[in-house]
Design a protein around this motif. Structure first.
Motif, PDB file in Angstrom:
ATOM      1  N   PHE A 109       6.545   2.352  -1.933  1.00 49.70           N
ATOM      2  CA  PHE A 109       5.570   1.336  -1.491  1.00 49.70           C
ATOM      3  C   PHE A 109       6.279   0.008  -1.206  1.00 49.70           C
ATOM      4  O   PHE A 109       6.052  -0.632  -0.177  1.00 49.70           O
ATOM      5  N   TYR A 110       7.179  -0.382  -2.108  1.00 47.69           N
ATOM      6  CA  TYR A 110       7.816  -1.689  -1.937  1.00 47.69           C
ATOM      7  C   TYR A 110       8.875  -1.704  -0.846  1.00 47.69           C
ATOM      8  O   TYR A 110       9.311  -2.782  -0.439  1.00 47.69           O
TER       9      TYR A 110
ATOM     10  N   ALA B 248       6.269  -3.167   1.173  1.00 49.38           N
ATOM     11  CA  ALA B 248       5.440  -4.262   0.653  1.00 49.38           C
ATOM     12  C   ALA B 248       6.238  -5.404   0.022  1.00 49.38           C
ATOM     13  O   ALA B 248       5.654  -6.456  -0.277  1.00 49.38           O
TER      14      ALA B 248
ATOM     15  N   ASP C 154       5.668  -8.812   1.448  1.00 47.77           N
ATOM     16  CA  ASP C 154       4.455  -9.574   1.109  1.00 47.77           C
ATOM     17  C   ASP C 154       4.829 -10.791   0.254  1.00 47.77           C
ATOM     18  O   ASP C 154       4.241 -11.861   0.376  1.00 47.77           O
TER      19      ASP C 154
ATOM     20  N   HIS D 133      -1.115 -10.960  -5.281  1.00 47.16           N
ATOM     21  CA  HIS D 133      -1.512  -9.593  -4.911  1.00 47.16           C
ATOM     22  C   HIS D 133      -1.843  -8.816  -6.189  1.00 47.16           C
ATOM     23  O   HIS D 133      -1.345  -7.714  -6.406  1.00 47.16           O
TER      24      HIS D 133
ATOM     25  N   TYR E 291      -5.068  -4.298   3.011  1.00 49.21           N
ATOM     26  CA  TYR E 291      -5.158  -3.773   1.634  1.00 49.21           C
ATOM     27  C   TYR E 291      -6.605  -3.516   1.198  1.00 49.21           C
ATOM     28  O   TYR E 291      -6.927  -2.454   0.695  1.00 49.21           O
TER      29      TYR E 291
ATOM     30  N   THR F 209       2.227  -5.098   8.824  1.00 48.81           N
ATOM     31  CA  THR F 209       3.147  -4.163   8.157  1.00 48.81           C
ATOM     32  C   THR F 209       3.347  -2.989   9.102  1.00 48.81           C
ATOM     33  O   THR F 209       2.380  -2.327   9.494  1.00 48.81           O
TER      34      THR F 209
ATOM     35  N   TYR G 114       3.048   5.146   1.124  1.00 49.16           N
ATOM     36  CA  TYR G 114       2.515   3.774   1.191  1.00 49.16           C
ATOM     37  C   TYR G 114       0.989   3.806   1.080  1.00 49.16           C
ATOM     38  O   TYR G 114       0.394   3.080   0.273  1.00 49.16           O
TER      39      TYR G 114
ATOM     40  N   CYS H 162      -1.595   2.457  -1.765  1.00 45.33           N
ATOM     41  CA  CYS H 162      -2.644   1.474  -1.440  1.00 45.33           C
ATOM     42  C   CYS H 162      -3.982   1.894  -2.062  1.00 45.33           C
ATOM     43  O   CYS H 162      -4.829   1.048  -2.328  1.00 45.33           O
TER      44      CYS H 162
ATOM     45  N   GLN I  83      -2.318  -7.489   8.207  1.00 50.64           N
ATOM     46  CA  GLN I  83      -2.522  -8.099   6.882  1.00 50.64           C
ATOM     47  C   GLN I  83      -3.123  -9.485   7.037  1.00 50.64           C
ATOM     48  O   GLN I  83      -2.693 -10.255   7.907  1.00 50.64           O
TER      49      GLN I  83
END
Ligand code: SAM
Length: 301
Positions: free
Chosen positions: A26-27, A30, A33, A140, A178, A223, A236, A240, A276
């Motif tokens: 995921f990161y 993300a 962000d 977040h 998100y 993204t 991902y 989410c 986003q």
């Protein structure tokens, strides 16, 4: 039939050692962000401004996750440079219901951030008298606090702030990826009755209801998931929604999720482009306390 647990329970299941691989995937997308949040304000001068008035700065990171925000701040030369100033120190307390998150965030800290107290609980249940903080932030972080509990939870955060301290919250808006994706996900599931994520607009309303001074801005960016990374896309999106039982194939078939994903797909490049919109709120008991807002970097709505 297996019964899916609700939003907060699934969040807790995923913020765990078992969820590390999915979190790391995921990161890959993300992490940015947090870079955007770190670059949206001159954090170093906001920290210095506070330090000019006090002997030490106390900070609490609410719903600290794995510490990606402090890591992004430490990557800013201005913030990292503060560690060279003799006696410059931010005492950094951590709050999160996940012991995994508290452990990870603690490991992410480096000078000028010095780890302090740890509170392993939800924001709503935080009732320790930890003294007053100069800074309280949640980046977040509060999606899993149900909308009807936001005001009660945020009251704890506001009450923990000193008179001239400031709070900072970053949270996705309802029409950004998100929160919007999660709404579509819930509407696509057979039971349809999960708790929606709370959004940045609801946070702002709650802060104002609590009598706080609030200055807010919205950060817009995209993204992008490359066409040749379907596994990354699946991980991902699963993260989410905190649901790794739903495959990408399923997501692309269930409505209304399938329609949302189709609207984010660029047929020419094959990329998925997720829009986003992130609400950034600086708040304080007084207008004079909004020092971070004075340090905002332009170029954001
Ligand atoms: C996306 S992470 C936050 C990221 C973090 N700000 C960072 O810098 O990496 C979300 C965190 O919120 C925590 N969380 C979920 N519900 C919460 C609640 N009600 N109160 C406090 N934390 C909560 C989760 O356990 C998770 O660690």
């Amino acid at each position: 039939m297996t019964v899916r647990s609700d939003t907060f329970e699934r969040s807790c299941e995923h913020w765990s050692d078992a969820g590390r691989e999915e979190m790391e995937a995921f990161y890959e997308l993300a992490r940015i962000d947090y870079r955007y949040l770190a670059e949206a304000y001159d954090w170093a001068s906001a920290f210095q401004h506070l330090a000019d008035r006090k002997s030490g700065i106390r900070l609490i990171d609410v719903a600290c996750g794995s510490g990606k925000f402090p890591q992004a701040l430490l990557a800013c030369p201005g913030v990292a440079g503060l560690s060279k100033i003799p006696n410059f120190k931010l005492d950094y307390d951590l709050l999160d219901p996940s012991p995994f998150s508290v452990r990870e965030a603690k490991q992410a800290l480096a000078a000028p951030f010095y780890s302090g107290a740890e509170f392993c609980c939800t924001l709503q249940d935080w009732d320790e008298d930890a003294g007053l903080y100069d800074i309280a932030w949640a980046t977040h972080a509060l999606y899993c606090v149900p909308a009807e509990e936001l005001e009660q939870g945020l009251a704890r955060m506001c009450n923990s702030l000193s008179h001239d301290g400031f709070g900072f919250i970053a949270q996705g808006m309802r029409d950004g990826h998100y929160v919007g994706f999660y709404d579509q996900y819930l509407a696509s599931m057979a039971d349809r009755d999960g708790t929606p994520y709370s959004d940045g607009g609801q946070v702002e309303t709650a802060l104002k209801n609590l009598g706080m001074q609030v200055h807010s801005r919205v950060l817009n960016y995209t993204t992008v998931v490359p066409a040749d990374r379907p596994e990354l896309l699946e991980s991902y999106l699963q993260r989410c929604a905190f649901d790794d039982a739903l495959s990408l194939e399923d997501m692309l078939q269930r409505e209304p999720l399938a329609g949302y994903l189709a609207s984010c797909h660029d047929p020419e490049s094959g990329e998925y482009q997720f829009p986003q919109r992130v609400g950034m709120m600086v708040f304080s008991h007084t207008e004079a306390g909004l020092t971070l807002d004075d340090a905002k970097v332009s170029g954001v709505d």
